[in-house]
Design an enzyme around this catalytic site. Sequence first.
Site, mmCIF file in Angstrom:
data_model
loop_
_atom_site.group_PDB
_atom_site.id
_atom_site.type_symbol
_atom_site.label_atom_id
_atom_site.label_comp_id
_atom_site.label_asym_id
_atom_site.label_seq_id
_atom_site.Cartn_x
_atom_site.Cartn_y
_atom_site.Cartn_z
ATOM 1 N N CYS A 399 0.825 -1.210 0.000
ATOM 2 C CA CYS A 399 0.000 0.000 0.000
ATOM 3 C C CYS A 399 0.869 1.274 0.000
ATOM 4 C CB CYS A 399 -0.999 -0.042 1.150
ATOM 5 S SG CYS A 399 -2.463 0.908 0.764
ATOM 6 N N HIS A 528 -3.625 -5.055 0.539
ATOM 7 C CA HIS A 528 -3.027 -5.532 1.793
ATOM 8 C C HIS A 528 -3.119 -7.066 1.861
ATOM 9 C CE1 HIS A 528 -2.589 -1.671 3.973
ATOM 10 N NE2 HIS A 528 -3.556 -1.300 3.164
ATOM 11 N N GLU A 530 -1.769 -9.035 3.734
ATOM 12 C CA GLU A 530 -1.647 -9.578 5.098
ATOM 13 C C GLU A 530 -2.986 -9.976 5.714
ATOM 14 O OE1 GLU A 530 -1.118 -6.444 4.198
ATOM 15 O OE2 GLU A 530 -1.503 -4.988 5.780
HETATM 16 N N1 GLN Z 1 -1.934 6.627 2.750
HETATM 17 C C1 GLN Z 1 -2.029 5.858 1.559
HETATM 18 C C2 GLN Z 1 -3.381 5.982 0.900
HETATM 19 O O1 GLN Z 1 -4.323 6.411 1.502
HETATM 20 C C3 GLN Z 1 -1.722 4.400 1.845
HETATM 21 C C4 GLN Z 1 -2.753 3.771 2.701
HETATM 22 C C5 GLN Z 1 -2.276 2.482 3.312
HETATM 23 O O2 GLN Z 1 -1.100 2.176 3.302
HETATM 24 N N2 GLN Z 1 -3.186 1.721 3.870
HETATM 25 O O3 GLN Z 1 -3.532 5.643 -0.247
#
Ligand code: GLN
Length: 607
Positions: A399, A528, A530
């Site tokens: 992310c 994600h 995970e």
């Molecule tokens: N801050 C970034 C976004 O909003 C990444 C978000 C995250 O890593 N969950 O896109």
Amino acid sequence: MKYILVTGGVISGVGKGVIASSFGTILKSCGIEVTSIKIDPYINLDAGTFSPYEHGEVFVLNDGGEVDLDLGNYERFLNITLHRDNNITTGKIYKMVIDKERRGDYLGKTVQVVPHITDAIQEWVERVAQIPVSGTKKIPQVCIVELGGTIGDIESMAFVEAFRQFQFRVKRENFCVAHVSLIPQPRSTGEPKTKPTQSSVRELRGLGLSPDFIVCRSENPIVRSVKEKISNFCHVAPEQVICIPDLSSIYKVPVLMESHGIVEFLNERLQLGVKSLPRRHMKQWVDLADKIDNLRHEVCIALVGKYTRLEDAYASVIKSLQHAANSIGYKVNILFIEASNLEKEMVSEDPVAYHDAWKQLCKSEGVIVPGGFGKRGMEGKIEATRWCRENGKPYLGICLGFQASVIEFSRNVLNLREAHTTECVPDTLHPVIIDMPEHNPGDMGGTMRLGKRTTVFKESANDSKIKRLYYNIDKIEERHRHRYEVNPKYIEDLEKAGLEFVGVDKEGQRMEILEIENHPYYVAVQFHPEYLSRPMSPSPPFMGLILAAKDILKSYLARGCKFSPRESDYYDSEDEDYGLSAKHLPISQITNESDSSAYSSSTNMVD
Ligand code: GLN
């Protein structure tokens, strides 16, 4: 429907979630369909706006629910897929009741905690318990309800009262209570103290709930005489007192609990009709715990993040690293690096921290930059990705880590020195990461791109390591939580220079996975992974990182994601092909089902 309410006494943070999940695991091993509900008595509507420092990571569900990290424990242990309504907060209940009041549904009555809030809680629990959560789509038979906090907290009073009433609503044979307490062993006295447990059980009884189990957590094993004392003073039979000392792995908890005869007790108390004991089915947990105890080798992974003071902030990432490393015979040693310590300003501000952070990074065998928000530490994360790219160090970006890779590559390969994300520098000259159009900057709660989405591998990605790690299927499904995305204007230039976007969303608009080909393992994902990793079915991107860190990724891929005995002395020769046994593959691979439209770990574990 049978309900097991799990309450906490003395202090929180003694592993109530793991114990509640273990009840479920044991029952599931008896062939019973189990679901779970976690109650968090805070006012927030959901966990979405929490800082990870408050309650640890925010766990994301398939339906986009942003929930307490305990729901992650349930999903991993029980291999189920929960819904946002499986997490109840005071805020959710009050919102529902207030919305009803505004609609006039209470016909002019005074709306009160008793009966309106308590009724709403009971109705919610009854409704959500019926929702199927496993691949079988069957209505669950048992619902584990975990009440957050400890008995006596002012916030949880309405919930305790609701369950006091609930035991009569659903009848005695359908409801029981397990109270998780702490037996401290102060060094000064040298003996375990039962008084705090006695008080909290008394308090529970005073509120109208009687424990069927008292689960005593302690640092060291509790001797029989102390157990008898608890039984005497808390007015329960000795077999209802279950002592769980600190154990070397959480997988031992269900095994130990089962050996206390929980199934026999519940079978009678809740009339479950279980005929065979779960011993055989529990074997997978016994084996897993044994294997973890006997791991001889270590893999060292650096986690470059922002909340490294609190491990819970990265709970699922840590679990995923463990699942992947354990599955190929390694213990994982995670070096937590504070991202801001890698930044140049630190050379003068705190040279020791700066050099230490870089030393840790260099020492590691692989690097992970997990998700995150905001400016702090961003430059450090970008530096870490640069170092991995330039030095052939295995790297997994998640992310924000994915976005950091795009920024780094734009700056140092495309020479766009001002490249940045508009999250950190809204008016940057080269906004390579930008707000998604649907993101509404006015509201912080529930305004992200959330939940399970499909990623499609591009046709040109056939040689991609990450695609092969996902068993070469064309589409995968993973969970998302972000507001920003790669700016389409820069994609062509990035790809020409060697940053390949191998996976995109269904519409082909949004970049989901990037990879650099001539690198041992440089993979970053907008989603994600995970959240879908399971102990028996590790997440492919994490597998890639660990395998590359140990320099066995190439041969693993060449063998179609299997091992040779030389590479891992972990698998015993009973495992087919000396490789990952069938239980490690997605179900579609085992059954050759044509519907391999998605990799979804929720169906991966074969009972
Ligand atoms: N801050 C970034 C976004 O909003 C990444 C978000 C995250 O890593 N969950 O896109």
